[in-house]
Write a protein that holds these residues in place. Structure first.
Motif, PDB file in Angstrom:
ATOM      1  N   VAL A 182       0.882  -1.165   0.000  1.00 10.05           N
ATOM      2  CA  VAL A 182       0.000   0.000   0.000  1.00 10.05           C
ATOM      3  C   VAL A 182       0.923   1.219   0.000  1.00 10.05           C
ATOM      4  CG1 VAL A 182      -1.857   1.194   1.193  1.00 10.05           C
ATOM      5  CG2 VAL A 182      -1.696  -1.301   1.309  1.00 10.05           C
ATOM      6  N   ILE A 183       0.974   1.893  -1.132  1.00 10.76           N
ATOM      7  CA  ILE A 183       2.007   2.918  -1.341  1.00 10.76           C
ATOM      8  C   ILE A 183       1.411   4.319  -1.303  1.00 10.76           C
ATOM      9  CG2 ILE A 183       3.753   3.775  -2.945  1.00 10.76           C
ATOM     10  CD1 ILE A 183       3.964   0.922  -4.039  1.00 10.76           C
ATOM     11  N   GLU A 184       1.998   5.154  -0.479  1.00 13.70           N
ATOM     12  CA  GLU A 184       1.714   6.588  -0.463  1.00 13.70           C
ATOM     13  C   GLU A 184       2.733   7.235  -1.385  1.00 13.70           C
ATOM     14  OE1 GLU A 184      -0.476   9.832   1.697  1.00 13.70           O
ATOM     15  OE2 GLU A 184      -0.826   7.751   1.107  1.00 13.70           O
ATOM     16  N   ALA A 185       2.311   7.707  -2.552  1.00 18.95           N
ATOM     17  CA  ALA A 185       3.214   8.281  -3.555  1.00 18.95           C
ATOM     18  C   ALA A 185       3.054   9.799  -3.566  1.00 18.95           C
ATOM     19  CB  ALA A 185       2.901   7.700  -4.932  1.00 18.95           C
ATOM     20  N   LYS A 186       4.101  10.512  -3.165  1.00 21.60           N
ATOM     21  CA  LYS A 186       4.022  11.962  -3.033  1.00 21.60           C
ATOM     22  C   LYS A 186       5.227  12.630  -3.695  1.00 21.60           C
ATOM     23  CE  LYS A 186       0.246  11.735  -0.699  1.00 21.60           C
ATOM     24  NZ  LYS A 186      -1.012  12.042  -1.420  1.00 21.60           N
ATOM     25  N   ASN A 187       4.953  13.534  -4.641  1.00 26.66           N
ATOM     26  CA  ASN A 187       6.044  14.306  -5.248  1.00 26.66           C
ATOM     27  C   ASN A 187       6.307  15.542  -4.390  1.00 26.66           C
ATOM     28  OD1 ASN A 187       3.601  15.537  -5.968  1.00 26.66           O
ATOM     29  ND2 ASN A 187       4.469  16.406  -7.849  1.00 26.66           N
ATOM     30  N   LEU A 188       6.773  15.306  -3.188  1.00 24.08           N
ATOM     31  CA  LEU A 188       7.006  16.386  -2.232  1.00 24.08           C
ATOM     32  C   LEU A 188       8.208  17.223  -2.656  1.00 24.08           C
ATOM     33  CD1 LEU A 188       6.543  14.300   1.038  1.00 24.08           C
ATOM     34  CD2 LEU A 188       4.871  15.805  -0.037  1.00 24.08           C
ATOM     35  N   ARG A 189       8.067  18.506  -2.457  1.00 20.91           N
ATOM     36  CA  ARG A 189       9.137  19.429  -2.801  1.00 20.91           C
ATOM     37  C   ARG A 189      10.343  19.222  -1.878  1.00 20.91           C
ATOM     38  NH1 ARG A 189       7.840  25.879  -3.080  1.00 20.91           N
ATOM     39  NH2 ARG A 189       9.703  26.577  -4.187  1.00 20.91           N
ATOM     40  N   LEU A 190      11.536  19.431  -2.405  1.00 19.97           N
ATOM     41  CA  LEU A 190      12.743  19.348  -1.592  1.00 19.97           C
ATOM     42  C   LEU A 190      12.682  20.367  -0.460  1.00 19.97           C
ATOM     43  CD1 LEU A 190      15.751  18.319  -1.268  1.00 19.97           C
ATOM     44  CD2 LEU A 190      16.377  20.362  -2.583  1.00 19.97           C
ATOM     45  N   CYS A 191      13.014  19.937   0.745  1.00 17.97           N
ATOM     46  CA  CYS A 191      13.100  20.857   1.884  1.00 17.97           C
ATOM     47  C   CYS A 191      14.390  21.657   1.764  1.00 17.97           C
ATOM     48  CB  CYS A 191      13.069  20.090   3.200  1.00 17.97           C
ATOM     49  SG  CYS A 191      11.501  19.274   3.541  1.00 17.97           S
ATOM     50  N   ARG A 192      14.260  22.964   1.576  1.00 20.54           N
ATOM     51  CA  ARG A 192      15.431  23.796   1.326  1.00 20.54           C
ATOM     52  C   ARG A 192      16.036  24.390   2.588  1.00 20.54           C
ATOM     53  NH1 ARG A 192      11.921  27.580  -2.328  1.00 20.54           N
ATOM     54  NH2 ARG A 192      10.545  27.025  -0.581  1.00 20.54           N
ATOM     55  N   THR A 193      15.295  24.397   3.673  1.00 22.42           N
ATOM     56  CA  THR A 193      15.765  24.995   4.915  1.00 22.42           C
ATOM     57  C   THR A 193      15.354  24.127   6.098  1.00 22.42           C
ATOM     58  OG1 THR A 193      13.752  26.272   5.329  1.00 22.42           O
ATOM     59  CG2 THR A 193      15.421  27.298   3.918  1.00 22.42           C
ATOM     60  N   GLU A 194      15.944  24.440   7.257  1.00 20.53           N
ATOM     61  CA  GLU A 194      15.571  23.734   8.474  1.00 20.53           C
ATOM     62  C   GLU A 194      14.097  23.968   8.821  1.00 20.53           C
ATOM     63  OE1 GLU A 194      18.185  25.577   7.961  1.00 20.53           O
ATOM     64  OE2 GLU A 194      19.965  24.889   9.030  1.00 20.53           O
ATOM     65  N   THR A 195      13.599  25.172   8.528  1.00 21.45           N
ATOM     66  CA  THR A 195      12.189  25.471   8.784  1.00 21.45           C
ATOM     67  C   THR A 195      11.290  24.560   7.963  1.00 21.45           C
ATOM     68  OG1 THR A 195      12.666  27.779   9.308  1.00 21.45           O
ATOM     69  CG2 THR A 195      10.415  27.262   8.666  1.00 21.45           C
ATOM     70  N   GLU A 196      11.641  24.332   6.708  1.00 26.25           N
ATOM     71  CA  GLU A 196      10.843  23.450   5.864  1.00 26.25           C
ATOM     72  C   GLU A 196      10.975  21.997   6.302  1.00 26.25           C
ATOM     73  OE1 GLU A 196      11.800  24.220   1.785  1.00 26.25           O
ATOM     74  OE2 GLU A 196      10.799  26.179   1.789  1.00 26.25           O
ATOM     75  N   ILE A 197      12.143  21.614   6.808  1.00 21.84           N
ATOM     76  CA  ILE A 197      12.297  20.265   7.355  1.00 21.84           C
ATOM     77  C   ILE A 197      11.372  20.077   8.550  1.00 21.84           C
ATOM     78  CG2 ILE A 197      13.883  18.761   8.640  1.00 21.84           C
ATOM     79  CD1 ILE A 197      16.117  19.746   6.808  1.00 21.84           C
ATOM     80  N   ALA A 198      11.354  21.071   9.436  1.00 25.13           N
ATOM     81  CA  ALA A 198      10.488  20.987  10.622  1.00 25.13           C
ATOM     82  C   ALA A 198       9.025  20.890  10.211  1.00 25.13           C
ATOM     83  CB  ALA A 198      10.714  22.203  11.514  1.00 25.13           C
ATOM     84  N   SER A 199       8.621  21.689   9.196  1.00 23.03           N
ATOM     85  CA  SER A 199       7.241  21.661   8.723  1.00 23.03           C
ATOM     86  C   SER A 199       6.894  20.313   8.105  1.00 23.03           C
ATOM     87  CB  SER A 199       7.021  22.788   7.705  1.00 23.03           C
ATOM     88  OG  SER A 199       5.716  22.742   7.175  1.00 23.03           O
ATOM     89  N   ARG A 200       7.806  19.767   7.293  1.00 22.00           N
ATOM     90  CA  ARG A 200       7.544  18.487   6.639  1.00 22.00           C
ATOM     91  C   ARG A 200       7.451  17.362   7.661  1.00 22.00           C
ATOM     92  NH1 ARG A 200       8.712  17.810   1.614  1.00 22.00           N
ATOM     93  NH2 ARG A 200       7.489  19.736   1.533  1.00 22.00           N
ATOM     94  N   MET A 201       8.346  17.377   8.647  1.00 22.86           N
ATOM     95  CA  MET A 201       8.325  16.330   9.654  1.00 22.86           C
ATOM     96  C   MET A 201       7.062  16.414  10.519  1.00 22.86           C
ATOM     97  SD  MET A 201      10.694  14.220   9.207  1.00 22.86           S
ATOM     98  CE  MET A 201      10.387  13.315  10.724  1.00 22.86           C
ATOM     99  N   SER A 202       6.531  17.615  10.672  1.00 20.03           N
ATOM    100  CA  SER A 202       5.287  17.737  11.442  1.00 20.03           C
ATOM    101  C   SER A 202       4.128  17.066  10.717  1.00 20.03           C
ATOM    102  CB  SER A 202       4.964  19.214  11.691  1.00 20.03           C
ATOM    103  OG  SER A 202       4.529  19.865  10.510  1.00 20.03           O
ATOM    104  N   GLU A 203       4.259  16.886   9.392  1.00 17.48           N
ATOM    105  CA  GLU A 203       3.213  16.243   8.599  1.00 17.48           C
ATOM    106  C   GLU A 203       3.425  14.744   8.461  1.00 17.48           C
ATOM    107  OE1 GLU A 203       3.758  18.376   4.966  1.00 17.48           O
ATOM    108  OE2 GLU A 203       2.230  19.865   5.459  1.00 17.48           O
TER     109      GLU A 203
END
Length: 452
Positions: free
Chosen positions: A348-369
């Motif tokens: 059962v595959i979750e396929a997501k073309n997620l944007r590259l995290c360019r900053t630590e802030t974006e990493i924190a936001s992505r990990m929160s999801e």
């Protein structure tokens, strides 16, 4: 350069690009702050050493904001140390283990693509007459014209005309009243100036009396220097208002305008810039639709690659279809289903073309999801994050595995496993997700090496 220097060429290009990005980030940070805090008249001409120190402070300010985002997300321990030399030391594990490897991987991919597309044998071949025209769909044109209140030609060509104006003035950047700039553009035969006043107003970063002054209806996040893609930033509004006049004095830097216009255009076409970045409903709707389309294309790509590996696959299926039973719609749909070669496992595959995290802030936001946790709002209401929703889908299908036999033609109830497939490197590729049941993250480029 790769033929001459090998992998050292990739490393040099990566370091050079990082240095360029740092200078640009520092310069834009200084410009935004100076527009609020600097004196409108008088002042001093800074020496190069003063500028170097100012840029270093600007980068420190931005990095401090990034560090705070990681602390807030629980990805860094809230501990600081002072070195014997007096330097402030903090946890750099996310930067070392996530941010840098992701950036290096993308840099290598871009260089690979550039090398493969390099035309050595046909340097004088003329481009096709219709090349690129298909990208300008009527909906894209309508979105640009609604957002910027001018023609597509004016929006695209503004950067070039401003560069010619700067060249004529022999200045890299110049201050001018906005109405005067509009009149100068109207006087040119090489620029379609209809609606130019609205375009210039849309591209103007409004003046604030000081940095801590937050206009009514806005929030601190709109001016947080550690965040990318802010609606009130130079990447969205590259003309800097230097006063509060109805006809403000604006600082025109053609390089900033070129960056902003091209970045916004690409973000609109690819659906990577959404919601608050845009002021028109048309642009928001178009960007949202593009993002949805790109997402479905990625799901189809994942399914097609798996089929080429000999797996039986289905894309965008409801749980009720797979299980042949009524299912609560809150579980959502499955992006990709794949049956292993031995017909004993169902992925059962979750396929997501997620944007590259360019900053630590974006990493924190992505990990929160994608941490497999429950979010609780101010009213105490709980909602699962995106990873937890995926895991719950997998668990539900595992609990009803016997019902998969009919629709998917298994001889016996299969082993049900979950997987997350992404296109760009994500923080989940490096930590946390592998510790979650059914949360392993896999790069699309590595799908052929995965043991299905």
């Amino acid at each position: 350069m790769r033929a001459i220097r090998g992998m050292a060429a990739d490393s040099s290009a990566f370091k050079r690009q990082n240095a360029m990005n740092g200078i640009q980030r520092a310069a834009k940070t200084v410009c935004e702050i100076a527009a609020c805090e600097a004196a409108s008249t008088g002042g001093l001409v800074p020496h190069q050493e003063d500028l170097d120190e100012l840029f270093a402070l600007a980068i420190l300010l931005v990095s401090t904001g990034q560090h705070f985002a990681l602390l807030s997300a629980g990805l860094h321990e809230p501990t600081l140390r002072i070195s014997p030399a007096g330097d402030l030391l903090s946890d750099q594990s996310v930067q070392t283990n996530v941010l840098r490897p992701s950036a290096e991987l993308v840099n290598r991919r871009l260089l690979d693509e550039a090398a493969e597309s390099y035309e050595r044998r046909r340097p004088h071949e003329e481009p096709q007459a219709n090349a690129g025209l298909s990208a300008w769909s009527p909906d894209l044109r309508a979105a640009i014209e609604a957002e910027y209140q001018t023609s597509v030609d004016a929006f695209i060509n503004l950067q070039y005309v401003l560069a010619r104006l700067a060249e004529a003035r022999r200045e890299g950047a110049f201050p001018i009243r906005r109405d005067e700039l509009a009149e100068a553009l109207k006087a040119r035969d090489d620029f379609p100036s209809a609606g130019i006043e609205a375009l210039l107003q849309r591209l103007t970063l409004p003046h604030r009396p000081n940095w801590v002054d937050i206009p009514k209806g806005r929030s601190e996040a709109d001016f947080n220097l550690s965040r990318f893609d802010r609606p009130y930033s130079l990447i969205n509004r590259p003309l800097i208002a230097l006063d509060d006049d109805v006809n403000p004095l604006v600082l025109v830097a053609p390089g900033l305008v070129a960056d902003a216009c091209m970045y916004s255009l690409i973000g609109l076409k690819e659906g990577t810039l959404n919601n608050a970045y845009w002021i028109s409903d048309e642009a928001r709707a178009f960007a949202g639709a593009q993002g949805h389309t790109m997402g479905e294309e990625f799901e189809d790509d994942v399914g097609e690659r798996l089929r080429k590996l000999g797996l039986q696959t289905w894309t965008r299926r409801a749980l009720s279809w797979a299980l042949n039973m009524k299912v609560d719609p809150s579980f959502g749909n499955i992006d990709v289903l794949a049956v292993s070669h031995d017909k004993r496992r169902l992925l059962v595959i979750e396929a997501k073309n997620l944007r590259l995290c360019r900053t630590e802030t974006e990493i924190a936001s992505r990990m929160s999801e994608y941490r497999g946790r429950v979010h609780r709002d101010k009213k105490g209401r709980e909602t699962p994050d995106k990873m937890l929703r995926h895991i719950r889908r997998v668990e539900f299908m595992r609990a009803h595995a016997s019902r998969l036999c009919s629709r998917l033609e298994f001889d016996a109830p299969p082993e049900v496993k979950g997987l997350l497939v992404v296109d760009a490197p994500q923080p989940m590729n490096f930590f946390a997700a592998d510790q979650l049941p059914d949360g392993q993250a896999l790069m699309l480029d590595a799908i052929a090496q995965f043991q299905f």
